[in-house]
Design a protein around this motif. Structure first.
Motif, mmCIF file in Angstrom:
data_model
loop_
_atom_site.group_PDB
_atom_site.id
_atom_site.type_symbol
_atom_site.label_atom_id
_atom_site.label_comp_id
_atom_site.label_asym_id
_atom_site.label_seq_id
_atom_site.Cartn_x
_atom_site.Cartn_y
_atom_site.Cartn_z
ATOM 1 N N UNK A 144 0.840 -1.208 0.000
ATOM 2 C CA UNK A 144 0.000 0.000 0.000
ATOM 3 C C UNK A 144 0.869 1.251 0.000
ATOM 4 N N UNK A 145 1.930 1.260 0.810
ATOM 5 C CA UNK A 145 2.842 2.404 0.827
ATOM 6 C C UNK A 145 3.484 2.589 -0.546
ATOM 7 N N UNK A 146 3.891 1.492 -1.171
ATOM 8 C CA UNK A 146 4.517 1.579 -2.488
ATOM 9 C C UNK A 146 3.542 2.097 -3.541
ATOM 10 N N UNK A 147 2.288 1.714 -3.444
ATOM 11 C CA UNK A 147 1.296 2.252 -4.382
ATOM 12 C C UNK A 147 1.248 3.773 -4.284
ATOM 13 N N UNK A 148 1.229 4.288 -3.059
ATOM 14 C CA UNK A 148 1.135 5.736 -2.873
ATOM 15 C C UNK A 148 2.425 6.448 -3.285
ATOM 16 N N UNK A 149 3.570 5.838 -2.993
ATOM 17 C CA UNK A 149 4.836 6.434 -3.414
ATOM 18 C C UNK A 149 4.949 6.427 -4.936
ATOM 19 N N UNK A 150 4.403 5.387 -5.578
ATOM 20 C CA UNK A 150 4.376 5.357 -7.031
ATOM 21 C C UNK A 150 3.474 6.432 -7.606
ATOM 22 N N UNK A 151 2.348 6.678 -6.965
ATOM 23 C CA UNK A 151 1.433 7.735 -7.426
ATOM 24 C C UNK A 151 2.082 9.111 -7.348
ATOM 25 N N UNK A 152 3.037 9.262 -6.439
ATOM 26 C CA UNK A 152 3.678 10.567 -6.252
ATOM 27 C C UNK A 152 5.083 10.627 -6.838
ATOM 28 N N UNK A 153 5.565 9.519 -7.414
ATOM 29 C CA UNK A 153 6.978 9.373 -7.811
ATOM 30 C C UNK A 153 7.879 10.041 -6.767
ATOM 31 N N UNK A 154 7.625 9.720 -5.512
ATOM 32 C CA UNK A 154 8.316 10.377 -4.402
ATOM 33 C C UNK A 154 9.784 9.971 -4.353
ATOM 34 N N UNK A 155 10.700 10.950 -4.271
ATOM 35 C CA UNK A 155 12.129 10.647 -4.232
ATOM 36 C C UNK A 155 12.611 10.306 -2.826
ATOM 37 N N UNK A 156 12.117 9.196 -2.289
ATOM 38 C CA UNK A 156 12.503 8.739 -0.952
ATOM 39 C C UNK A 156 13.032 7.306 -1.049
ATOM 40 N N UNK A 157 13.889 6.888 -0.111
ATOM 41 C CA UNK A 157 14.539 5.575 -0.211
ATOM 42 C C UNK A 157 13.742 4.432 0.394
ATOM 43 N N UNK A 158 12.422 4.492 0.338
ATOM 44 C CA UNK A 158 11.630 3.421 0.941
ATOM 45 C C UNK A 158 11.889 2.078 0.262
ATOM 46 N N UNK A 159 11.825 2.036 -1.063
ATOM 47 C CA UNK A 159 11.988 0.762 -1.743
ATOM 48 C C UNK A 159 13.411 0.235 -1.600
ATOM 49 N N UNK A 160 14.396 1.100 -1.726
ATOM 50 C CA UNK A 160 15.785 0.643 -1.679
ATOM 51 C C UNK A 160 16.227 0.278 -0.266
ATOM 52 N N UNK A 161 15.764 1.021 0.745
ATOM 53 C CA UNK A 161 16.207 0.767 2.116
ATOM 54 C C UNK A 161 15.248 -0.138 2.895
ATOM 55 N N UNK A 162 13.958 0.223 2.893
ATOM 56 C CA UNK A 162 12.987 -0.484 3.733
ATOM 57 C C UNK A 162 12.428 -1.746 3.095
ATOM 58 N N UNK A 163 12.730 -1.953 1.814
ATOM 59 C CA UNK A 163 12.288 -3.179 1.146
ATOM 60 C C UNK A 163 13.495 -4.044 0.785
ATOM 61 N N UNK A 164 14.294 -3.613 -0.184
ATOM 62 C CA UNK A 164 15.393 -4.460 -0.656
ATOM 63 C C UNK A 164 16.442 -4.710 0.426
ATOM 64 N N UNK A 165 17.011 -3.637 0.991
ATOM 65 C CA UNK A 165 18.059 -3.803 1.988
ATOM 66 C C UNK A 165 17.532 -4.509 3.235
ATOM 67 N N UNK A 166 16.335 -4.152 3.657
ATOM 68 C CA UNK A 166 15.761 -4.768 4.851
ATOM 69 C C UNK A 166 15.502 -6.256 4.648
ATOM 70 N N UNK A 167 14.988 -6.627 3.488
ATOM 71 C CA UNK A 167 14.741 -8.040 3.221
ATOM 72 C C UNK A 167 16.042 -8.842 3.200
ATOM 73 N N UNK A 168 17.120 -8.239 2.704
ATOM 74 C CA UNK A 168 18.404 -8.934 2.714
ATOM 75 C C UNK A 168 18.915 -9.117 4.134
#
Length: 359
Positions: free
Chosen positions: A85-109
């Protein structure tokens, strides 16, 4: 799997959307990307595209940074559904924040290791990036990497790393192990998507700490599953903004949207977006290789198509730098080749479904 969102998910969506509407309107994103990102090392500052003030608010007030992190490690203990849900909203805003890179990819690793760094990431005052090319796929996970480790030091180069420009810590997978370091050289390189810059990361006998084992292919597959939700958000914004425009724009004394050809194009696009929502929700509920391949194969193409339709149906204004539609087209095109191209996922889907290839 259901297309309906829970009450908790809708509350989270409302909080994120409200903040983004106030702090990250298209005009603000356009203004930010006009700056020159330049060069940096991890222990020095950089003129980055990332909006770290917005990120601190998202992480501190809404708590998005620690959604995937268990409560006992300092996180929210939420599921992938809330992250989507957060990613949907960040995609709607093309928000320049590191949620996907830090809180998704790096966190999952990092999650399987239980490392103390997870608590710092959950609070949002530190960010991390997975030092893997954003063009790497679950089927060829080490594309763009030449890193080796010797005596606890890293040497080599990784190209196309997303989120490195704002990362406090880099997580580097080498031979099935994950290493954390803060001393690499990071140089931003030209990128189609200016709201998510990529960089070349260079290690020259850089001190690193081993944090545990890393299933890189699994991490990238999980990331691809959630990336489909961001692509859904991009497509939804393009559809909604185009609908609003053709209702207001008049030609021959009538709204452009009243012409049958425009109605048909937008009806077809609406169906594509609905299917994209189903694919994204299914990949979150069932992140199997088959579901992920379906979601990425479909949603990547829908996001690009929706952005192209938005640009065309906005007419002349859509071709200008001042209109934000080009941000969405660039995000869609860049995401199309991130974490596996449509061709990669098509081949995987055919193999998983037992479809014979060419002789």
């Amino acid at each position: 799997m259901t297309l309906l969102y829970s009450e908790v998910e809708e509350e989270l969506r409302a909080a994120v959307r409200g903040l983004l509407a106030d702090r990250c309107p298209p005009a603000a994103v356009l203004k930010r990307i006009e700056s020159d990102p330049g060069h940096r090392t991890l222990d020095n500052s950089v003129n980055s595209m990332g909006d770290l003030d917005l990120w601190k608010t998202l992480a501190g007030e809404i708590g998005v940074a620690g959604l995937l992190i268990p409560e006992e490690l300092g996180g929210a203990g939420a599921s992938a559904s809330e992250v989507a849900v957060v990613l949907e909203e960040l995609g709607r805003a093309v928000a320049p924040v590191p949620f996907f890179t830090s809180s998704v990819l790096a966190t999952q690793a990092l999650l399987p290791t239980g490392d103390a760094l997870l608590g710092e990431l959950a609070e949002g005052w530190r960010t991390a990036a997975l030092a893997v090319s954003f063009a790497a796929s679950p089927y060829r996970p080490l594309r763009g990497s030449s890193v080796r480790v010797e005596d606890g030091q890293l040497s080599g180069t990784v190209t196309g790393v997303a989120g490195a420009d704002v990362a406090d810590v880099l997580l580097v997978p080498v031979d099935g192990e994950l290493y954390a370091t803060e001393g690499a050289a990071v140089e931003l390189v030209p990128s189609l998507d200016l709201t998510r810059p990529v960089a070349t990361v260079t290690f020259e006998r850089t001190e690193a700490r081993r944090v545990g084992a890393c299933d890189l292919a699994g991490v990238l597959r999980s990331g691809a599953a959630l990336l489909a939700s961001e692509q859904l958000g991009v497509a939804e914004w393009c559809l909604d903004s185009t609908l609003g425009y053709v209702k207001e724009r008049h030609q021959f004394a009538r709204p452009v949207g009243s012409f049958q050809a425009i109605k048909h194009r937008l009806a077809d696009l609406w169906l594509d977006v609905v299917r994209a929502r189903a694919a994204a929700r299914n990949a979150v509920a069932d992140p199997s290789p088959l579901s992920v391949a379906v979601a990425q194969l479909w949603n990547a193409a829908v996001a690009v198509h929706a952005a192209e339709e938005a640009l065309q149906l906005h007419g002349g204004i859509g071709m200008t730098w001042e209109h934000p539609v080009h941000l969405y087209l660039k995000r869609a095109k860049a995401s199309e080749i991130a974490l596996g191209t449509p061709g990669d996922h098509r081949e995987a889907l055919a193999s998983l479904a037992g479809v014979p290839g060419p002789e």
